[in-house]
Design an enzyme around this catalytic site. Structure first.
Site, mmCIF file in Angstrom:
data_model
loop_
_atom_site.group_PDB
_atom_site.id
_atom_site.type_symbol
_atom_site.label_atom_id
_atom_site.label_comp_id
_atom_site.label_asym_id
_atom_site.label_seq_id
_atom_site.Cartn_x
_atom_site.Cartn_y
_atom_site.Cartn_z
ATOM 1 N N HIS A 72 -28.454 7.586 -25.217
ATOM 2 C CA HIS A 72 -29.413 7.424 -26.324
ATOM 3 C C HIS A 72 -28.777 6.592 -27.429
ATOM 4 O O HIS A 72 -27.680 6.909 -27.892
ATOM 5 C CB HIS A 72 -29.839 8.785 -26.864
ATOM 6 C CG HIS A 72 -30.909 9.434 -26.051
ATOM 7 N ND1 HIS A 72 -31.787 10.357 -26.564
ATOM 8 C CD2 HIS A 72 -31.264 9.265 -24.754
ATOM 9 C CE1 HIS A 72 -32.624 10.751 -25.613
ATOM 10 N NE2 HIS A 72 -32.317 10.100 -24.508
ATOM 11 N N TYR A 201 -35.949 15.040 -34.697
ATOM 12 C CA TYR A 201 -35.584 16.144 -35.582
ATOM 13 C C TYR A 201 -36.634 16.167 -36.685
ATOM 14 O O TYR A 201 -36.747 15.210 -37.451
ATOM 15 C CB TYR A 201 -34.206 15.925 -36.207
ATOM 16 C CG TYR A 201 -33.042 16.110 -35.256
ATOM 17 C CD1 TYR A 201 -32.647 15.091 -34.402
ATOM 18 C CD2 TYR A 201 -32.321 17.310 -35.235
ATOM 19 C CE1 TYR A 201 -31.561 15.258 -33.539
ATOM 20 C CE2 TYR A 201 -31.233 17.476 -34.378
ATOM 21 C CZ TYR A 201 -30.868 16.454 -33.536
ATOM 22 O OH TYR A 201 -29.797 16.624 -32.691
ATOM 23 N N PRO A 293 -26.664 24.665 -34.328
ATOM 24 C CA PRO A 293 -26.839 23.596 -33.336
ATOM 25 C C PRO A 293 -27.466 22.302 -33.864
ATOM 26 O O PRO A 293 -27.548 21.322 -33.124
ATOM 27 C CB PRO A 293 -27.752 24.240 -32.282
ATOM 28 C CG PRO A 293 -28.399 25.384 -32.950
ATOM 29 C CD PRO A 293 -27.494 25.845 -34.028
ATOM 30 N N LYS A 297 -23.024 19.727 -32.215
ATOM 31 C CA LYS A 297 -21.570 19.579 -32.232
ATOM 32 C C LYS A 297 -20.794 20.643 -31.451
ATOM 33 O O LYS A 297 -19.612 20.452 -31.153
ATOM 34 C CB LYS A 297 -21.065 19.611 -33.694
ATOM 35 C CG LYS A 297 -21.451 18.379 -34.483
ATOM 36 C CD LYS A 297 -20.609 17.180 -34.096
ATOM 37 C CE LYS A 297 -21.140 15.877 -34.605
ATOM 38 N NZ LYS A 297 -21.744 15.014 -33.586
ATOM 39 N N TYR A 385 -22.965 11.809 -36.327
ATOM 40 C CA TYR A 385 -23.738 12.267 -35.170
ATOM 41 C C TYR A 385 -23.113 11.781 -33.870
ATOM 42 O O TYR A 385 -23.040 12.525 -32.886
ATOM 43 C CB TYR A 385 -25.195 11.797 -35.284
ATOM 44 C CG TYR A 385 -26.108 12.493 -34.298
ATOM 45 C CD1 TYR A 385 -26.697 13.716 -34.610
ATOM 46 C CD2 TYR A 385 -26.371 11.938 -33.050
ATOM 47 C CE1 TYR A 385 -27.518 14.375 -33.700
ATOM 48 C CE2 TYR A 385 -27.196 12.584 -32.134
ATOM 49 C CZ TYR A 385 -27.763 13.797 -32.468
ATOM 50 O OH TYR A 385 -28.574 14.443 -31.561
HETATM 51 P P1 RFL Z 1 -18.933 29.497 -24.022
HETATM 52 O O1 RFL Z 1 -19.857 28.471 -23.425
HETATM 53 O O2 RFL Z 1 -19.543 30.604 -24.765
HETATM 54 O O3 RFL Z 1 -18.055 30.063 -22.805
HETATM 55 C C1 RFL Z 1 -17.218 31.181 -22.966
HETATM 56 C C2 RFL Z 1 -17.057 31.863 -21.623
HETATM 57 O O4 RFL Z 1 -16.172 32.963 -21.777
HETATM 58 C C3 RFL Z 1 -16.704 34.080 -21.085
HETATM 59 N N1 RFL Z 1 -16.161 35.313 -21.682
HETATM 60 C C4 RFL Z 1 -15.141 36.000 -21.151
HETATM 61 N N2 RFL Z 1 -14.400 35.802 -20.064
HETATM 62 C C5 RFL Z 1 -13.426 36.702 -19.790
HETATM 63 N N3 RFL Z 1 -13.168 37.785 -20.582
HETATM 64 C C6 RFL Z 1 -13.883 38.023 -21.688
HETATM 65 N N4 RFL Z 1 -13.628 39.091 -22.446
HETATM 66 C C7 RFL Z 1 -14.915 37.116 -22.017
HETATM 67 N N5 RFL Z 1 -15.805 37.032 -23.029
HETATM 68 C C8 RFL Z 1 -16.561 35.952 -22.818
HETATM 69 C C9 RFL Z 1 -18.212 33.928 -21.230
HETATM 70 O O5 RFL Z 1 -18.914 34.634 -20.221
HETATM 71 C C10 RFL Z 1 -18.364 32.424 -21.113
HETATM 72 O O6 RFL Z 1 -18.581 32.003 -19.776
HETATM 73 O O7 RFL Z 1 -17.846 28.819 -24.975
HETATM 74 P P2 RFL Z 1 -17.136 27.389 -24.905
HETATM 75 O O8 RFL Z 1 -16.618 27.111 -23.521
HETATM 76 O O9 RFL Z 1 -16.214 27.352 -26.042
HETATM 77 O O10 RFL Z 1 -18.327 26.342 -25.110
HETATM 78 C C11 RFL Z 1 -19.016 26.251 -26.327
HETATM 79 C C12 RFL Z 1 -20.459 25.798 -26.096
HETATM 80 O O11 RFL Z 1 -21.040 26.612 -25.106
HETATM 81 C C13 RFL Z 1 -21.296 25.845 -27.383
HETATM 82 O O12 RFL Z 1 -20.549 25.390 -28.481
HETATM 83 C C14 RFL Z 1 -22.568 24.978 -27.290
HETATM 84 O O13 RFL Z 1 -23.449 25.475 -26.324
HETATM 85 C C15 RFL Z 1 -23.275 24.931 -28.643
HETATM 86 N N6 RFL Z 1 -24.543 24.184 -28.599
HETATM 87 C C16 RFL Z 1 -24.555 22.799 -28.622
HETATM 88 N N7 RFL Z 1 -23.394 22.099 -28.624
HETATM 89 C C17 RFL Z 1 -23.399 20.726 -28.582
HETATM 90 O O14 RFL Z 1 -22.327 20.107 -28.574
HETATM 91 N N8 RFL Z 1 -24.578 20.002 -28.505
HETATM 92 C C18 RFL Z 1 -25.790 20.639 -28.490
HETATM 93 O O15 RFL Z 1 -26.797 19.949 -28.368
HETATM 94 C C19 RFL Z 1 -25.818 22.084 -28.588
HETATM 95 N N9 RFL Z 1 -26.971 22.761 -28.563
HETATM 96 C C20 RFL Z 1 -25.761 24.889 -28.557
HETATM 97 C C21 RFL Z 1 -26.965 24.128 -28.547
HETATM 98 C C22 RFL Z 1 -25.800 26.288 -28.512
HETATM 99 C C23 RFL Z 1 -27.001 26.946 -28.483
HETATM 100 N N10 RFL Z 1 -26.949 28.370 -28.416
HETATM 101 C C24 RFL Z 1 -27.809 29.152 -27.629
HETATM 102 C C25 RFL Z 1 -25.872 29.078 -29.017
HETATM 103 C C26 RFL Z 1 -28.177 24.773 -28.526
HETATM 104 C C27 RFL Z 1 -28.210 26.187 -28.523
HETATM 105 C C28 RFL Z 1 -29.571 26.826 -28.551
HETATM 106 C C1 PHB Z 2 -30.642 20.355 -26.868
HETATM 107 O O1 PHB Z 2 -31.102 19.433 -26.163
HETATM 108 O O2 PHB Z 2 -30.567 21.515 -26.457
HETATM 109 C C2 PHB Z 2 -30.194 20.047 -28.236
HETATM 110 C C3 PHB Z 2 -30.162 18.726 -28.680
HETATM 111 C C4 PHB Z 2 -29.759 18.440 -29.963
HETATM 112 C C5 PHB Z 2 -29.360 19.462 -30.812
HETATM 113 C C6 PHB Z 2 -29.358 20.766 -30.372
HETATM 114 C C7 PHB Z 2 -29.772 21.068 -29.081
HETATM 115 O O3 PHB Z 2 -28.990 19.152 -32.081
#
Ligand code: RFL
Ligand code: PHB
Length: 392
Positions: A72, A201, A293, A297, A385
């Site tokens: 993008h 957004y 989110p 990041k 961004y």
């Molecule tokens: P995770 O993905 O939470 O993985 C951690 C893993 O550790 C396990 N765990 C354990 N394992 C062993 N022993 C224990 N005691 C444990 N406790 C937990 C868990 O089961 C899991 O598998 O962390 P990690 O790897 O640091 O990754 C971080 C990302 O997942 C997170 O920052 C992103 O998803 C955030 N996020 C976004 N980030 C972006 O860069 N771009 C985005 O567009 C974006 N959109 C989002 C998001 C997060 C969202 N939510 C639901 C929080 C959109 C949403 C809605």
């Molecule tokens: C997503 O596609 O899930 C998404 C994209 C951009 C954001 C957050 C989540 O800022």
């Protein structure tokens, strides 16, 4: 069992660290409390910065991302009934982002790990970490009735916000900073074509909305909701109706609706724990920090944390230098705080805050008007961004 690095958590940060270490010939075991299917079932991030793409390419898992991901060059800001394009490519001097789901990143890393025959323990219960200040820390976990112990040189706490690693650090040795926002995001995944070829957004009187995607046929949408809301209160019809009301007329008319495949509510939080190293335990990704989110990041910070950490561990084993290990926390946090600032700013700019009143709404509108009318402000938005550089 003995290994060089025990990695707790098989999310994107744990799996990417595993891949970086494997490439350098460093032995690592990943211990994950859930099943692989559960980890893959979480619908989360969608936007990858170039540094994340480079890290994935560097460990040889980028092929499908380049085939199926969507580069993008910009996104739209929507307010006051009109859309304004943020030309990421032009404003950032040639940088873009990659829209490719976290689920797919995780799957690619898991597949590569399995193909290489590298050790991952799934469904590990009662994971605990010990002796963090000795030369041989240990990880203990249980599968069924059997208790296992891994002795290692280092432990990487990649276990997310609710994980055990950060909680194992004595509270007095950790300083935490937190802001909880007074709203959440209701997210819907649907097998429908995205409303626009780029992300939108939207800031409206009814609250924030985001139109994102996973492919040309799979859309991801979010609306700001109340923290008290329950998913069951949001029928698909109510969700689509609310989303349309927060978009400009053209987007609302173009929106293709359909049954939701997934629907969930996520709270929004800013959180940082300092430092990110405690003896021979390193925290990385969501285990150390959370961003709301809005700036996309979280996953990108997880990737750059383990980029720094992988490099530090490689220096330790290959060059017998602990410089990277000593500087890990400081280096990672310098980037983390800038992404925290940007995510907080994007969130503050675009959401309806229940407690800031009409003055707050006027300030937001003035800032949005200023932003889209100022090349300097738009360039700053674009620079953040697409992702700030990883400074060595
Ligand atoms: P995770 O993905 O939470 O993985 C951690 C893993 O550790 C396990 N765990 C354990 N394992 C062993 N022993 C224990 N005691 C444990 N406790 C937990 C868990 O089961 C899991 O598998 O962390 P990690 O790897 O640091 O990754 C971080 C990302 O997942 C997170 O920052 C992103 O998803 C955030 N996020 C976004 N980030 C972006 O860069 N771009 C985005 O567009 C974006 N959109 C989002 C998001 C997060 C969202 N939510 C639901 C929080 C959109 C949403 C809605
Ligand atoms: C997503 O596609 O899930 C998404 C994209 C951009 C954001 C957050 C989540 O800022």
């Amino acid at each position: 069992m003995r290994t060089q690095v025990a990695i707790i958590g098989a999310g994107p940060s744990g799996l990417l660290l595993g891949a970086l270490l494997a490439k350098a010939g460093i032995d690592a075991v990943i211990v994950e409390q859930r099943s692989a299917e559960y980890v893959l079932g979480r619908i989360r991030a969608g936007v990858l910065e170039q540094v994340t793409v480079d890290l994935l390419d560097g460990v040889g898992v980028g092929a499908r991302m380049h085939r199926e991901g969507l580069p993008h060059d910009g996104f739209d800001l929507c307010f006051g009934g009109a859309r304004h394009r943020v030309d990421l490519l032009g404003l950032s001097g040639g940088k873009r982002v990659m829209v490719y789901g976290q689920t797919e990143v995780t799957r690619d890393l898991m597949d590569a790990r399995q193909a290489a025959g590298l050790a991952t323990v799934y469904d590990a219960a009662d994971v605990s970490v010990h002796d963090l200040h000795t030369a041989s820390p240990r990880v203990r976990y249980r599968t069924g009735d059997e208790v296992h112990e891994i002795a290692c040189d280092f432990i990487a706490g990649c276990d997310g916000f609710h994980g055990v690693c950060r909680q194992s650090v004595p509270p007095g040795d950790l300083r935490t900073y937190e802001k909880v926002y007074p709203f959440g995001w209701l997210g819907v995944l649907s097998r429908t074509p995205p409303v626009s070829h780029e992300l939108i957004y939207a800031s409206s009187d009814r609250g924030f909305a985001l139109c994102s995607m996973r492919s040309h046929t799979l859309s991801r949408y979010y609306v700001q909701c109340s923290l008290d809301d329950k998913v069951e209160q949001w029928s698909d019809a109510r969700f689509w109706d609310e989303l349309k009301r927060r978009l400009d007329a053209t987007a609302a008319a173009a929106l293709v609706t359909g049954p939701s495949i997934e629907k969930s509510i996520a709270p929004l939080r800013s959180f940082v724990a300092e430092p990110m190293r405690f003896g021979r335990l390193f925290l990385a990704g969501d285990a150390a920090h959370i961003v709301p989110p809005t700036g996309a990041k979280g996953l990108n910070l997880a990737a750059t944390d383990v980029g720094y950490l992988g490099h530090a561990l490689i220096e330790h084993y290959r060059d017998r230098s602990d410089e990277g290990i000593e500087c890990y926390s400081e280096r990672a946090l310098a980037r983390v705080w800038k992404a925290e600032r940007f995510s907080w700013w994007m969130t503050s700019l675009l959401h309806r805050f229940p407690d800031t009143g009409e003055f707050g709404a006027k300030m937001q509108r003035a800032e949005l008007e200023y932003l889209v009318g100022s090349h300097a402000a738009m360039a700053s938005l674009a620079e953040n961004y697409v992702g700030l550089p990883m400074v060595a």
